[in-house]
Structures are given as structure tokens and as C-alpha cells.
Design a protein around this motif. Structure first.
Motif, PDB file in Angstrom:
ATOM      1  N   GLN A 125       0.927  -1.335  -0.101  1.00  0.00           N
ATOM      2  CA  GLN A 125       0.144   0.019   0.031  1.00  0.00           C
ATOM      3  C   GLN A 125       0.665   1.142   0.077  1.00  0.00           C
ATOM      4  OE1 GLN A 125      -3.024  -0.039  -0.557  1.00  0.00           O
ATOM      5  NE2 GLN A 125      -3.380   2.261  -0.540  1.00  0.00           N
TER       6      GLN A 125
ATOM      7  N   GLU B 168       0.898   4.270  -2.817  1.00  0.00           N
ATOM      8  CA  GLU B 168       0.944   5.900  -2.653  1.00  0.00           C
ATOM      9  C   GLU B 168       1.934   6.618  -3.058  1.00  0.00           C
ATOM     10  OE1 GLU B 168       0.323   5.407   1.573  1.00  0.00           O
ATOM     11  OE2 GLU B 168      -1.664   4.716   1.666  1.00  0.00           O
TER      12      GLU B 168
ATOM     13  N   ALA C 255      -7.654  -1.761   1.479  1.00  0.00           N
ATOM     14  CA  ALA C 255      -7.147  -0.742   0.562  1.00  0.00           C
ATOM     15  C   ALA C 255      -6.769  -1.337  -0.605  1.00  0.00           C
ATOM     16  CB  ALA C 255      -6.035   0.096   1.194  1.00  0.00           C
ATOM     17  N   ASP C 256      -6.621  -0.571  -1.937  1.00  0.00           N
ATOM     18  CA  ASP C 256      -6.502  -0.926  -3.207  1.00  0.00           C
ATOM     19  C   ASP C 256      -5.168  -1.926  -3.407  1.00  0.00           C
ATOM     20  OD1 ASP C 256      -8.803   0.498  -3.795  1.00  0.00           O
ATOM     21  OD2 ASP C 256      -7.513   1.936  -5.095  1.00  0.00           O
TER      22      ASP C 256
ATOM     23  N   ARG D 287      -5.668  -5.092  -1.256  1.00  0.00           N
ATOM     24  CA  ARG D 287      -6.836  -6.075  -1.910  1.00  0.00           C
ATOM     25  C   ARG D 287      -6.073  -6.528  -3.099  1.00  0.00           C
ATOM     26  NH1 ARG D 287     -12.906  -4.098  -3.662  1.00  0.00           N
ATOM     27  NH2 ARG D 287     -13.698  -6.354  -3.714  1.00  0.00           N
TER      28      ARG D 287
ATOM     29  N   SER E  46     -15.750  -3.497  -8.584  1.00  0.00           N
ATOM     30  CA  SER E  46     -15.049  -2.428  -7.347  1.00  0.00           C
ATOM     31  C   SER E  46     -15.226  -1.043  -8.241  1.00  0.00           C
ATOM     32  CB  SER E  46     -13.677  -2.790  -6.966  1.00  0.00           C
ATOM     33  OG  SER E  46     -13.422  -1.542  -6.374  1.00  0.00           O
TER      34      SER E  46
ATOM     35  N   SER F 285     -13.270   1.065  -7.824  1.00  0.00           N
ATOM     36  CA  SER F 285     -11.834   1.263  -7.779  1.00  0.00           C
ATOM     37  C   SER F 285     -11.443   0.897  -9.175  1.00  0.00           C
ATOM     38  CB  SER F 285     -11.023   1.152  -6.512  1.00  0.00           C
ATOM     39  OG  SER F 285      -9.661   1.236  -6.962  1.00  0.00           O
ATOM     40  N   ARG F 286     -10.980   1.664  -9.965  1.00  0.00           N
ATOM     41  CA  ARG F 286     -10.562   1.173 -11.317  1.00  0.00           C
ATOM     42  C   ARG F 286      -9.122   0.154 -11.114  1.00  0.00           C
ATOM     43  NH1 ARG F 286     -10.346   2.981 -16.723  1.00  0.00           N
ATOM     44  NH2 ARG F 286      -9.126   1.487 -17.796  1.00  0.00           N
ATOM     45  N   ALA F 287      -8.468   0.823 -10.255  1.00  0.00           N
ATOM     46  CA  ALA F 287      -7.286   0.082  -9.737  1.00  0.00           C
ATOM     47  C   ALA F 287      -7.612  -1.336  -9.534  1.00  0.00           C
ATOM     48  CB  ALA F 287      -6.303   0.749  -8.826  1.00  0.00           C
ATOM     49  N   VAL F 288      -8.466  -1.515  -8.682  1.00  0.00           N
ATOM     50  CA  VAL F 288      -9.009  -2.924  -8.170  1.00  0.00           C
ATOM     51  C   VAL F 288      -9.608  -3.589  -9.284  1.00  0.00           C
ATOM     52  CG1 VAL F 288     -10.199  -4.224  -6.506  1.00  0.00           C
ATOM     53  CG2 VAL F 288      -8.970  -2.328  -5.954  1.00  0.00           C
TER      54      VAL F 288
END
Length: 472
Positions: A224, A228, A261-262, A265, A290, A292-295
Motif C-alpha cells: 500500500q 501511494e 485498501a487498493d 486487496r 469495484s 476502484s479502477r485500480a482494483v
């Protein structure tokens, strides 16, 4: 580097930018000034989307030879004032590589231009690498003084010299200079080489990142923190989890896969997929929805890497979904599906071309899959991709797929592929091109005699025209 602007595929410039064999064939019949102008434009404005993997330099060098083209435009480009303002490899790398190939064909003007640029140019290291492969010892030794003069004899200069010696792609010039008896030449280079070896040893002794003693929570936190900072670490973090996690940690990892968190996960999903956890496919389907596009992207990427029978069966259910997971399912079937999946793969191929165009990254496995499964109905789409894509690698894949699906390939695209910029595409052409065309026979003979041609291409050529092969 700016995204290259590619001309239409039906123009001479567009053909040359793509590296197509038809580009060379058209250039040889076009007015010479027009052909050289288009060729110079390609070399001075690199048309490749990924210059690190796509080939153009040998293709353009051969055309300079065939057109007896001068190097004035390349010289002006290399020594333009922009060279000091924009030292990025992408501005001059292609031109320097073309000069390197021309030097290997005994073009002395190309060799002299490389030497001069190695002395004065911003991208001198690239020029030096080209010379390391083509120049003689005397020519390389003459460059020692001007190259080392780039590095002041202070702490900063010596550090930069150490980095240059350590990271040199071709070490031959530095080894020659290390033998120089002059302390300001040989002594400096030997000292820099020793410092570089010590730096490498220190980095090996102090690796960064998690170790087996870390906890599951620490690995997830590391992933994570990386996200970031802008670094995607979910894949290496999943490998770290393999080293630190035990059966007692499954509940924590499942919780992270559902609600973390992304990056946490994504790491948990990758770990569970690698472990073929029985619940991972349902978790991936949930993650694909999701917000979240990243997930969602990690879920599709993770599913695409799975190799299990269960993953292929689930791909048959998910193919056609209007999301990233549906696209990934089509690619899974293209790579690992069977004959019964041909229609699903064909539908995914058509949808990718229709929705994203002939340069979409998703086309690579789909094109391969159409050829692997021998989907004859895919030939029209494959021909479109072959003509229009700006990626020479994707065009080569389309050529291989056409060889397996299109009966007209041997007398059609295979002929022009003998002049293609990619060696693997020329190899396909050498194995399939119909030899009733006189151009094919002449080209095969030229490739067989060209010392710059790759071994695999020449082996394919000799299988067609060798002494034990049937007469062509």
C-alpha cells in the motif's frame, strides 16, 4: 517522448513508419527524392510506439543502401542545438542505430559520423556502443581522451565516470582504455571499474523490501505504501506473502481481498490466485465490479495469469462481459482454450478491433489465439490488423496467424514480409512465401548472403534454397 504521428497505411510514409515490407518495395519504385525524404523523416522522428522492443534500424539502413542515400539529414539532426537541450535517447537512438548498421555494411561516412558524435554528442554513450560492435581498436582508442574529458577530475565527475563504466551496454571500449598506460586514461578507467564493482557488491548486501521474517500485515502495508508513492507492488508483494504466510493467515488474507485498501486487496488477490485458492474466482468477480479502477484492473490482470482448468471454465462464462474481466476472459481462452472456444475468441477479437482499434494491446493474445486455434473466419480481421497496426510486433503476430488461417497468405502478405523490419516476420515469410514470384527467389538469396541477417531467418531461407531442399 511524444506519441508518434503515424501517416495512413496507404501512403509511402505510413508504410515506412510501420516497417512494412511494402514500404521498401514502394520506395524502390517511387521517385528517389520522395523516397529519401520519407526515409529521413522516419529516422529523424522515431515512429515506434515502443522503441525498446520494435525493430526499424536494419530495415532503414538497408533502404539507405538500396537508394544510395546520403547522411546529410542525419548529421544535421544529430548536431542540431536541440541535442544539448533534449539528450533523451528517443531523439537520436534510432538514427545512431541506423548509422551502426550502415557502418557494418562498410559505409565509412556512417562510421565517421558515429565517431564524431561520440566525441561531441549528448547521447555519446549510444554512439560508443554502436562503435564497440563495428569499429577497430585504433578507432576506439582514439576516443578515450574526448570521452573521458566529459568527466571532470572532481568527486562529482569521478562518480559519473563510475556510473558510465558500470552501466556500459558494450564494455569493449572501456576495457581497451583500461589498458592504456597513461594514468589519466587507464588509471582513471581502472579505478572507476573497481568502484563500480564495489557499489554493486554493496547493493547486493543490502537489498530493499520485505524479508521472510515480515508478517502478513507488514507485507500488505508495504504494498500500500508503494501504491501511494506511485509504484505498483502487488505482484512482488504477493510473492513475499508466499514466503511469510501460513494456513493460519488465510482468514486475514481473505479479509484483505474483500475489504482492504487498493494495493492490499490486489496483493491478496494475486496471492490467492497463485495458490489456486478455491474461493479466488468469486473474489475476482467481486473485485471486478469495484468502484476502484485500480482494483478492477488488478482483478482482470490476475485472472488472466491463472492457468488452472477452473479458470478456463470460468472464462467461458465471463467471455463477452462488457468490462475488463470479460476482455481478460477472451484472452484466457485465446491462450489456453480449445477448439470449442473458437467463436468466443473470434468475437473477442472482433470486439477489440471494433472498440479499441488495430493497435490495442489486448489484440496481441487474441491474434495469437486465432492462429493457434486455426480460426479461418478470423482471416479478414487479421488482414485488417496486419495492414493498419503501427506496431511491427503485432503485425508479425498477425502474419503468423494468417499463415495458419489464410490460404492466400503465401502468395500475398508473405511476399512483402520478406522485406519486413522484424526478423521473426521475415522468418515466417521465408518459410511460407510462394516462390513462383521472381522477387521471392531473389530476396531469399539476398537474405541468405547478408551477414547482417539473423541466424533464424537464414536457417529458414536455407531450408527453402539449400542444396538438399527442393528446387525453388
Amino acid at each position: 517522448m511524444f506519441e508518434p504521428v503515424i501517416a495512413p497505411s496507404g501512403t509511402l510514409l505510413g508504410l515506412l513508419q510501420r516497417g512494412r515490407g511494402d514500404g521498401t518495395l514502394h520506395a524502390l519504385t517511387a521517385p528517389r527524392s520522395e523516397a529519401l525524404s520519407a526515409l529521413d523523416h522516419c529516422v529523424l522522428h522515431d515512429p515506434r510506439h515502443d522503441w525498446q522492443v520494435e525493430n526499424r534500424s536494419l530495415y532503414y539502413a538497408r533502404l539507405y543502401l538500396d537508394l544510395n542515400g546520403g547522411l546529410g539529414a542525419i548529421q544535421r539532426h544529430l548536431f542540431d542545438p536541440d541535442d544539448t537541450l533534449d539528450p533523451d535517447d528517443s531523439r537520436t537512438g534510432l538514427a545512431l542505430s541506423v548509422l551502426g548498421h550502415l557502418a557494418s555494411y562498410d559505409r565509412l561516412d556512417a562510421l565517421r559520423l558515429l565517431r564524431s558524435y561520440a566525441e561531441y554528442g549528448a547521447n555519446w554513450a549510444w554512439a560508443l556502443d554502436e562503435l564497440a560492435l563495428r569499429d577497430d581498436d585504433a578507432g576506439l582508442r582514439a576516443l578515450a581522451v574526448p570521452v573521458l574529458a566529459r568527466f571532470p577530475a572532481d568527486a562529482e565527475g569521478e562518480a559519473a565516470l563510475t556510473e558510465a563504466v558500470r552501466d556500459a551496454f558494450e564494455p569493449r571500449p572501456w576495457r581497451l582504455w583500461a589498458e592504456d598506460p597513461r594514468p589519466e586514461i587507464g588509471g582513471r578507467v581502472r579505478a572507476a571499474a573497481e568502484r563500480g564493482s564495489f557499489d554493486r557488491w554493496q547493493r547486493q548486501l543490502a537489498p530493499a523490501g520485505p524479508r521472510p521474517g515480515w508478517s502478513v500485515r507488514a507485507v500488505l502495508a508495504w504494498a500500500q505504501e508503494g501504491l501511494e508513492r506511485g509504484a505498483a507492488l502487488h505482484v512482488p508483494a504477493a510473492r513475499c506473502l508466499t514466503a511469510v504466510a501460513g494456513p493460519e493467515d488465510r482468514a486475514e488474507i481473505l479479509e484483505a481481498a474483500r475489504h482492504g485498501a487498493d494495493a492490499e486487496r490486489g496483493t491478496a488477490l494475486c496471492y490467492l490466485a497463485d495458490a489456486n485458492d478455491p474461493g479466488v474466482l468469486d473474489l475476482l468477480e467481486e473485485a471486478a465490479q469495484s468502484p476502484s479502477r485500480a482494483v478492477a484492473d488488478i482483478a482482470a490482470e490476475t485472472f488472466e495469469r491463472m492457468r488452472s482448468v477452473a479458470a478456463v471454465e470460468r472464462a467461458r462464462q465471463w467471455a463477452g462481459r462488457p468490462d475488463a474481466l470479460g476482455a481478460a476472459a477472451g484472452r484466457v481462452l485465446a491462450c489456453r482454450g480449445g477448439a470449442q472456444d473458437s467463436q468466443l475468441v473470434l468475437a473477442a477479437l472482433r470486439e477489440a478491433v471494433r472498440g479499441e482499434g488495430p493497435d490495442a494491446p489486448t489484440l496481441w493474445p487474441l491474434v495469437d489465439g486465432a492462429g493457434r486455434l486455426g480460426i479461418g473466419c478470423a482471416a479478414p480481421v487479421l488482414r485488417h490488423v496486419y495492414r493498419e497496426t503501427a506496431s511491427s510486433h503485432l503485425r508479425g503476430r498477425a502474419a503468423r496467424a494468417l499463415a495458419a488461417t489464410d490460404p492466400s497468405f503465401a502468395a500475398g502478405f508473405a511476399v512483402e514480409c520478406l522485406w519486413d523490419c522484424e526478423e521473426s516476420t521475415r522468418e515466417v515469410a521465408a518459410r511460407h512465401a510462394e516462390t513462383g514470384d521472381a522477387r521471392v527467389v531473389n530476396r531469399l538469396r539476398r537474405l541468405a548472403a547478408d551477414p547482417a541477417e539473423e541466424d533464424d531467418v537464414q536457417s529458414a531461407v536455407r531450408s527453402r534454397i539449400g542444396p538438399d531442399a527442393p528446387a525453388v
